[in-house]
Design an enzyme around this catalytic site. Structure first.
Site, PDB file in Angstrom:
ATOM      1  N   ARG A  77      66.877 111.590   0.822  1.00 51.22           N
ATOM      2  CA  ARG A  77      65.756 111.169   1.672  1.00 51.22           C
ATOM      3  C   ARG A  77      66.231 110.627   3.016  1.00 51.22           C
ATOM      4  NH1 ARG A  77      62.568 107.501  -2.187  1.00 51.22           N
ATOM      5  NH2 ARG A  77      61.301 107.098  -0.360  1.00 51.22           N
ATOM      6  N   HIS A 126      59.247  96.377   0.901  1.00 51.67           N
ATOM      7  CA  HIS A 126      59.988  97.178  -0.084  1.00 51.67           C
ATOM      8  C   HIS A 126      61.400  97.523   0.375  1.00 51.67           C
ATOM      9  CE1 HIS A 126      55.847  98.509  -1.877  1.00 51.67           C
ATOM     10  NE2 HIS A 126      56.195  97.290  -2.231  1.00 51.67           N
ATOM     11  N   CYS A 155      81.402  97.768  -2.749  1.00 50.45           N
ATOM     12  CA  CYS A 155      81.235  96.672  -1.787  1.00 50.45           C
ATOM     13  C   CYS A 155      82.558  96.386  -1.090  1.00 50.45           C
ATOM     14  CB  CYS A 155      80.747  95.440  -2.542  1.00 50.45           C
ATOM     15  SG  CYS A 155      80.659  93.967  -1.526  1.00 50.45           S
TER      16      CYS A 155
HETATM   17  C1  BJW Z   1      47.399 108.892   5.708  1.00 50.63           C
HETATM   18  C2  BJW Z   1      47.841 109.965   6.461  1.00 50.63           C
HETATM   19  C3  BJW Z   1      47.716 109.853   7.853  1.00 50.63           C
HETATM   20  C4  BJW Z   1      48.201 110.444   4.380  1.00 50.63           C
HETATM   21  N1  BJW Z   1      47.192 108.750   8.376  1.00 50.63           N
HETATM   22  N2  BJW Z   1      46.878 107.822   6.256  1.00 50.63           N
HETATM   23  C5  BJW Z   1      49.390  94.549 -11.126  1.00 50.63           C
HETATM   24  C6  BJW Z   1      48.783  95.495 -11.937  1.00 50.63           C
HETATM   25  C7  BJW Z   1      49.520  96.564 -12.457  1.00 50.63           C
HETATM   26  C8  BJW Z   1      50.858  96.722 -12.165  1.00 50.63           C
HETATM   27  C9  BJW Z   1      51.440  95.810 -11.361  1.00 50.63           C
HETATM   28  C10 BJW Z   1      50.724  94.723 -10.872  1.00 50.63           C
HETATM   29  N3  BJW Z   1      51.552  93.982 -10.107  1.00 50.63           N
HETATM   30  C11 BJW Z   1      52.756  94.585 -10.094  1.00 50.63           C
HETATM   31  C12 BJW Z   1      52.717  95.675 -10.879  1.00 50.63           C
HETATM   32  C13 BJW Z   1      53.833  96.622 -11.132  1.00 50.63           C
HETATM   33  C14 BJW Z   1      54.108  97.533  -9.974  1.00 50.63           C
HETATM   34  C15 BJW Z   1      52.831  98.229  -9.534  1.00 50.63           C
HETATM   35  O1  BJW Z   1      52.192  97.862  -8.569  1.00 50.63           O
HETATM   36  N4  BJW Z   1      52.444  99.272 -10.218  1.00 50.63           N
HETATM   37  C16 BJW Z   1      51.210 100.002  -9.906  1.00 50.63           C
HETATM   38  C17 BJW Z   1      51.546 101.383  -9.353  1.00 50.63           C
HETATM   39  C18 BJW Z   1      50.376 100.080 -11.135  1.00 50.63           C
HETATM   40  N5  BJW Z   1      54.708  96.788  -8.889  1.00 50.63           N
HETATM   41  C19 BJW Z   1      55.993  96.508  -8.853  1.00 50.63           C
HETATM   42  O2  BJW Z   1      56.781  96.872  -9.742  1.00 50.63           O
HETATM   43  C20 BJW Z   1      56.481  95.700  -7.684  1.00 50.63           C
HETATM   44  N6  BJW Z   1      57.234  94.592  -8.127  1.00 50.63           N
HETATM   45  C21 BJW Z   1      56.669  93.522  -8.681  1.00 50.63           C
HETATM   46  O3  BJW Z   1      55.475  93.440  -8.844  1.00 50.63           O
HETATM   47  O4  BJW Z   1      57.582  92.519  -9.022  1.00 50.63           O
HETATM   48  C22 BJW Z   1      57.142  91.525  -9.927  1.00 50.63           C
HETATM   49  C23 BJW Z   1      57.411  92.069 -11.290  1.00 50.63           C
HETATM   50  C24 BJW Z   1      58.708  92.286 -11.657  1.00 50.63           C
HETATM   51  C25 BJW Z   1      58.942  92.785 -12.937  1.00 50.63           C
HETATM   52  C26 BJW Z   1      57.886  93.119 -13.777  1.00 50.63           C
HETATM   53  C27 BJW Z   1      56.582  92.917 -13.336  1.00 50.63           C
HETATM   54  C28 BJW Z   1      56.330  92.387 -12.076  1.00 50.63           C
HETATM   55  C29 BJW Z   1      57.443  96.485  -6.828  1.00 50.63           C
HETATM   56  C30 BJW Z   1      56.805  97.684  -6.235  1.00 50.63           C
HETATM   57  C31 BJW Z   1      57.854  98.497  -5.483  1.00 50.63           C
HETATM   58  C32 BJW Z   1      57.285  99.818  -5.025  1.00 50.63           C
HETATM   59  N7  BJW Z   1      58.361 100.659  -4.655  1.00 50.63           N
HETATM   60  C33 BJW Z   1      58.062 101.956  -4.076  1.00 50.63           C
HETATM   61  C34 BJW Z   1      59.348 102.748  -3.993  1.00 50.63           C
HETATM   62  C35 BJW Z   1      60.268 102.199  -2.884  1.00 50.63           C
HETATM   63  C36 BJW Z   1      61.534 102.978  -2.846  1.00 50.63           C
HETATM   64  C37 BJW Z   1      61.267 104.447  -2.599  1.00 50.63           C
HETATM   65  O5  BJW Z   1      60.799 104.790  -1.501  1.00 50.63           O
HETATM   66  O6  BJW Z   1      61.553 105.245  -3.480  1.00 50.63           O
HETATM   67  O7  BJW Z   1      57.461 101.796  -2.791  1.00 50.63           O
HETATM   68  S1  BJW Z   1      56.833 102.876  -4.969  1.00 50.63           S
HETATM   69  C38 BJW Z   1      56.091 103.622  -3.571  1.00 50.63           C
HETATM   70  O8  BJW Z   1      54.708 103.186  -3.510  1.00 50.63           O
HETATM   71  C39 BJW Z   1      56.803 103.007  -2.360  1.00 50.63           C
HETATM   72  C40 BJW Z   1      55.646 102.675  -1.464  1.00 50.63           C
HETATM   73  O9  BJW Z   1      56.008 101.658  -0.565  1.00 50.63           O
HETATM   74  C41 BJW Z   1      54.572 102.256  -2.440  1.00 50.63           C
HETATM   75  C42 BJW Z   1      53.192 102.325  -1.899  1.00 50.63           C
HETATM   76  O10 BJW Z   1      52.845 103.624  -1.557  1.00 50.63           O
HETATM   77  P1  BJW Z   1      51.978 103.875  -0.241  1.00 50.63           P
HETATM   78  O11 BJW Z   1      52.713 103.419   0.930  1.00 50.63           O
HETATM   79  O12 BJW Z   1      50.615 103.336  -0.452  1.00 50.63           O
HETATM   80  O13 BJW Z   1      51.976 105.476  -0.178  1.00 50.63           O
HETATM   81  P2  BJW Z   1      51.092 106.520  -0.988  1.00 50.63           P
HETATM   82  O14 BJW Z   1      51.808 107.807  -0.957  1.00 50.63           O
HETATM   83  O15 BJW Z   1      50.686 105.993  -2.313  1.00 50.63           O
HETATM   84  O16 BJW Z   1      49.744 106.646  -0.142  1.00 50.63           O
HETATM   85  C43 BJW Z   1      49.755 107.257   1.129  1.00 50.63           C
HETATM   86  C44 BJW Z   1      48.365 107.114   1.730  1.00 50.63           C
HETATM   87  O17 BJW Z   1      48.413 107.601   3.066  1.00 50.63           O
HETATM   88  C45 BJW Z   1      47.291 107.914   0.994  1.00 50.63           C
HETATM   89  O18 BJW Z   1      46.180 107.069   0.758  1.00 50.63           O
HETATM   90  C46 BJW Z   1      46.919 109.028   1.988  1.00 50.63           C
HETATM   91  O19 BJW Z   1      45.543 109.386   1.938  1.00 50.63           O
HETATM   92  C47 BJW Z   1      47.245 108.359   3.300  1.00 50.63           C
HETATM   93  N8  BJW Z   1      47.576 109.261   4.401  1.00 50.63           N
HETATM   94  N9  BJW Z   1      48.276 110.970   5.617  1.00 50.63           N
HETATM   95  C48 BJW Z   1      46.740 107.781   7.570  1.00 50.63           C
HETATM   96  N10 BJW Z   1      48.094 110.889   8.680  1.00 50.63           N
HETATM   97 ZN    ZN Z   2      79.970  92.486  -3.246  1.00 51.28          ZN
END
Ligand code: BJW
Ligand code: ZN
Length: 247
Positions: A77, A126, A155
């Site tokens: 990526r 993130h 490292c």
């Molecule tokens: C346009 C467009 C244009 C297209 N103009 N718009 C509560 C309930 C249930 C679960 C959880 C909860 N709280 C936490 C959780 C767990 C989990 C979570 O949220 N899961 C859900 C999916 C259910 N969260 C976590 O694990 C987080 N950590 C955490 O909560 O720690 C505490 C904890 C620890 C241990 C156990 C439990 C809790 C961490 C989340 C980390 C997310 N990481 C990622 C990957 C990063 C690395 C990588 O890149 O690989 O981050 S996942 C991925 O999704 C990435 C993004 O930042 C993130 C969000 O996605 P985003 O940015 O919204 O993109 P898309 O693709 O989803 O949407 C794109 C949008 O753009 C669409 O709507 C299109 O329509 C639009 N679009 N063209 C404007 N031109």
């Molecule tokens: Zn180190």
């Protein structure tokens, strides 16, 4: 309401945009879509990699099971990102930092494109694909300076394995990042939510906090999201077209 550019925004939004001091923008993958970065959900090319769904390869469990595969995924990526440039949405947002006296940019993106558009302070919830960090000590390494194409880098300071400095599913966000964003959300007058599907928490809680505290919340997205109902105004379309029209 769908209409030509002149009617795209309400008078209310125009007025608030003209008068606001405290403005917060939360961005997601969609803000970079017009730069050529695939989104995660909604048909993005990166949703599956080598047959592994991204929520598996980008997870804490995968990091423990197969760190070399995680590096391969992020190297791939980073390679795609190297040639990509900020688009008019990143540029408009960067202009806003000088327009509003108290401006906060919070991103879920790891691509560095806000900074490439000259955004000065970005709360990266993130992490960044352009950094590695040691799994053992506090060392961080800049991956724009250090080329890592194969295997797991060691490292420089302690010799332990390094990992991409990004927040995977099941991992905690960087210390203080969510808290800083949430504090700004709680006092902002105007909150834009741009290009995020708003399903990943705790990031998706930021606009919820802003709305609960009385901010005017505006979503910019071609699709509706779980957040749309809560927003005061939904601007349906692409960020690169809509944001420059605001200012
Ligand atoms: C346009 C467009 C244009 C297209 N103009 N718009 C509560 C309930 C249930 C679960 C959880 C909860 N709280 C936490 C959780 C767990 C989990 C979570 O949220 N899961 C859900 C999916 C259910 N969260 C976590 O694990 C987080 N950590 C955490 O909560 O720690 C505490 C904890 C620890 C241990 C156990 C439990 C809790 C961490 C989340 C980390 C997310 N990481 C990622 C990957 C990063 C690395 C990588 O890149 O690989 O981050 S996942 C991925 O999704 C990435 C993004 O930042 C993130 C969000 O996605 P985003 O940015 O919204 O993109 P898309 O693709 O989803 O949407 C794109 C949008 O753009 C669409 O709507 C299109 O329509 C639009 N679009 N063209 C404007 N031109
Ligand atoms: Zn180190």
């Amino acid at each position: 309401m769908q209409a030509g550019p002149k009617q795209l925004f309400s008078e209310e939004l125009r007025g608030r945009f003209g008068e606001a001091n405290r403005v917060l923008v939360l961005t997601g993958a969609g803000v970079s879509a017009e730069s050529g970065v695939p989104t995660f959900r909604g048909g993005g090319n990166a949703a599956v990699w080598k047959g592994i769904p991204f929520e598996v390869i980008s997870s804490a469990g995968m990091l423990e099971r197969d760190l070399p595969a995680v590096w391969e995924w992020f190297n791939y990526r980073r390679g795609l990102l190297e040639a990509l440039k900020p688009n008019p949405a990143h540029e408009a947002i960067a202009r806003w930092q000088d327009r509003f006296s108290d401006f906060t940019l919070v991103t879920q993106n790891i691509d560095g494109l806000h900074q490439a558009a000259a955004a000065r302070e970005v709360i990266e919830l993130h992490g960044s694909i352009w950094r590695a960090r040691c799994v053992h000590c506090a060392a961080h390494h800049n991956l724009r300076e250090l080329r890592i194409d194969n295997g797991v880098p060691a490292c420089f300071d302690c010799g332990s394995s390094m990992r991409p400095d990004v927040v995977l599913f099941g991992e905690m966000l960087p210390a203080g990042a969510f808290e800083r964003a949430a504090a700004k959300a709680a006092v902002c007058e105007l909150c834009f939510v741009v290009g995020t599907s708003a399903v990943v928490y705790p990031a998706a809680a930021i606009p919820e906090i802003a709305r609960a505290a009385g901010a005017y919340v505006v979503e910019v997205n071609p699709e509706r999201t779980p957040l749309s109902e809560l927003c005061n105004e939904v601007l349906t379309g692409s960020a690169g077209e809509i944001l420059p029209l605001l200012g």
